[in-house]
Structures are given as C-alpha cells and as structure tokens.
Design an enzyme around this catalytic site. Structure first.
Site, PDB file in Angstrom:
ATOM      1  N   ASN A  41     -92.823 -53.379  -1.229  1.00  0.00           N
ATOM      2  CA  ASN A  41     -91.546 -52.890  -1.763  1.00  0.00           C
ATOM      3  C   ASN A  41     -91.673 -52.340  -3.184  1.00  0.00           C
ATOM      4  OD1 ASN A  41     -91.826 -55.276  -3.150  1.00  0.00           O
ATOM      5  ND2 ASN A  41     -89.931 -56.197  -2.405  1.00  0.00           N
TER       6      ASN A  41
ATOM      7  N   HIS B 153     -92.272 -55.643  -8.617  1.00  0.00           N
ATOM      8  CA  HIS B 153     -91.919 -57.054  -8.818  1.00  0.00           C
ATOM      9  C   HIS B 153     -91.325 -57.154 -10.216  1.00  0.00           C
ATOM     10  CE1 HIS B 153     -92.287 -61.438  -9.234  1.00  0.00           C
ATOM     11  NE2 HIS B 153     -92.720 -61.170 -10.455  1.00  0.00           N
TER      12      HIS B 153
ATOM     13  N   LYS C 255     -96.750 -52.466  -7.485  1.00  0.00           N
ATOM     14  CA  LYS C 255     -97.614 -53.030  -6.450  1.00  0.00           C
ATOM     15  C   LYS C 255     -98.606 -51.984  -5.914  1.00  0.00           C
ATOM     16  CE  LYS C 255     -94.296 -56.553  -5.020  1.00  0.00           C
ATOM     17  NZ  LYS C 255     -93.571 -57.123  -3.868  1.00  0.00           N
TER      18      LYS C 255
ATOM     19  N   GLU D 135     -94.994 -65.483 -16.309  1.00  0.00           N
ATOM     20  CA  GLU D 135     -95.625 -64.342 -15.656  1.00  0.00           C
ATOM     21  C   GLU D 135     -96.312 -63.412 -16.653  1.00  0.00           C
ATOM     22  OE1 GLU D 135     -92.603 -64.269 -11.811  1.00  0.00           O
ATOM     23  OE2 GLU D 135     -92.510 -62.610 -13.252  1.00  0.00           O
TER      24      GLU D 135
ATOM     25  N   TYR E 279     -98.182 -66.818  -6.748  1.00  0.00           N
ATOM     26  CA  TYR E 279     -97.146 -66.960  -5.726  1.00  0.00           C
ATOM     27  C   TYR E 279     -97.103 -68.354  -5.106  1.00  0.00           C
ATOM     28  CZ  TYR E 279     -96.437 -61.908  -5.907  1.00  0.00           C
ATOM     29  OH  TYR E 279     -96.147 -60.634  -6.316  1.00  0.00           O
TER      30      TYR E 279
END
Length: 193
Positions: free
Chosen positions: A126, A129, A19, A140, A60
């Site tokens: 975080n 993913h 990320k 994905e 998302y």
C-alpha cells in the site's frame, strides 16, 4: 527514555516509509516525494536502505501471530525502501491523512486522491507507512535513524526550521535553515542505500 521539553508551537516529528512497491517505480517514488513537499512537510532526514528480514520482524513484532505478519515481513525485506523523518505541526495526523486508509480498496473509495488511493496495490503493498502516535514515532525514528538524536534536534534544528527561513536542498533531499553561511551538517548529509 528522556522526556523532551518542547514549546507548544514546536514542530512534530513522524516517520514516513515508502515501501518497496513504490521505490521500485521511480515515477511513483517521485510522485510521493512531491506530495510530501507540496503538503508543506519539512524533510528532516532521508535515506534509502535494504531492510533485513530480522529488522522487519523486530519492527513489526506487535503484529506477530496475525494472518498478514509473515507476508508483510517478507514484502518489506524484498527490496529497497525510503525512510523519512518528516516535521510539521501535527505531522503524525497530517501524514496519516495524506497516506489514506491502510486498506487500498477503502482508500480508493473514501480517499481516492490519497497516496494509497492513488498508488496502493494491496493492503500489504500500500505504498507507505507512517507512525500512529508520538511514542511510536520516537521508537520508529530510532529504528531507522539510529544516529539521530531527537532531543538534540529539538534543541538545535527545530527552532531554526520553525522560525525560518527554510530552504529545500535537492542534492541532499532535505530541508535546512536558510541562514547565511554554513548550511549545517544536516544539509550536507548524502542519501545512501
């Protein structure tokens, strides 16, 4: 979607994203990359990109309406991300274990050596993913690597990578079959932004 015939020993594919919070810090980005390598994942494809807000919303959409949706979409579109296709036996579960729990507070307490336990800032920021199932991995991977044919990979590249020998190409940032002669098109792919 066409069913892909795989041998029982076949490597499994998963999508892994680094990320914007981690990509913005070269030392963290390199540390995560090294964890991928040291945990014996094969990097099948890798690219860096800027993600448009519309792409984030589509990716998302299952979370639309939840309290964190807008914050997540805006964050993921805030800077460059790195996308990987990783391969390994049980790649999905092993990558999820290496990442650690989604909630950073929990990761720091129950899996402090995990990627999120080590580098995560908040539940949105975080660090990583990962796909949560074979079906979501296929979906994905197609979203981030539209030119990648999973079926062709299982027919042409997977048997070579599984049976080895394999070499890592630091220039391209991916693994290739280490056969004699031509390294194959995957090894020559540049990493682009």
């Amino acid at each position: 979607m066409t069913s892909i015939l795989r041998s029982p020993q076949a490597l499994q594919l998963t999508l892994a994203l680094i990320k914007p919070d981690a990509v913005a810090h070269p030392l963290i980005l390199e540390a995560v990359h090294q964890q991928i390598l040291s945990n014996k994942f094969l990097i099948v494809r890798m690219r860096e990109l800027l993600w448009r807000k519309e792409d984030c919303q589509k990716f998302y959409q299952e979370h639309e309406g939840r309290f964190f949706y807008q914050r997540l979409v805006e964050f993921m579109a805030s800077g460059p991300i790195r996308a990987y296709i990783l391969a390994r036996k049980d790649a999905i579960q092993l990558w999820r274990t290496l990442m650690g729990p989604t909630r950073v507070f929990q990761a720091r307490h129950v899996a402090p050596d995990s990627i999120r336990g080590s580098f995560g800032l908040t539940d949105t920021r975080n660090t990583t993913h990962g796909s949560d199932s074979v079906v979501s991995a296929s979906r994905e991977i197609a979203a981030f690597f539209p030119d990648f044919s999973e079926q062709r990979w299982y027919e042409e590249e997977e048997p070579q990578l599984r049976c080895g020998p394999v070499r890592y190409s630091p220039e391209g940032g991916i693994h290739c079959a280490a056969g004699a002669g031509d390294p194959g098109p995957a090894c020559r792919r540049p990493v682009g932004l």
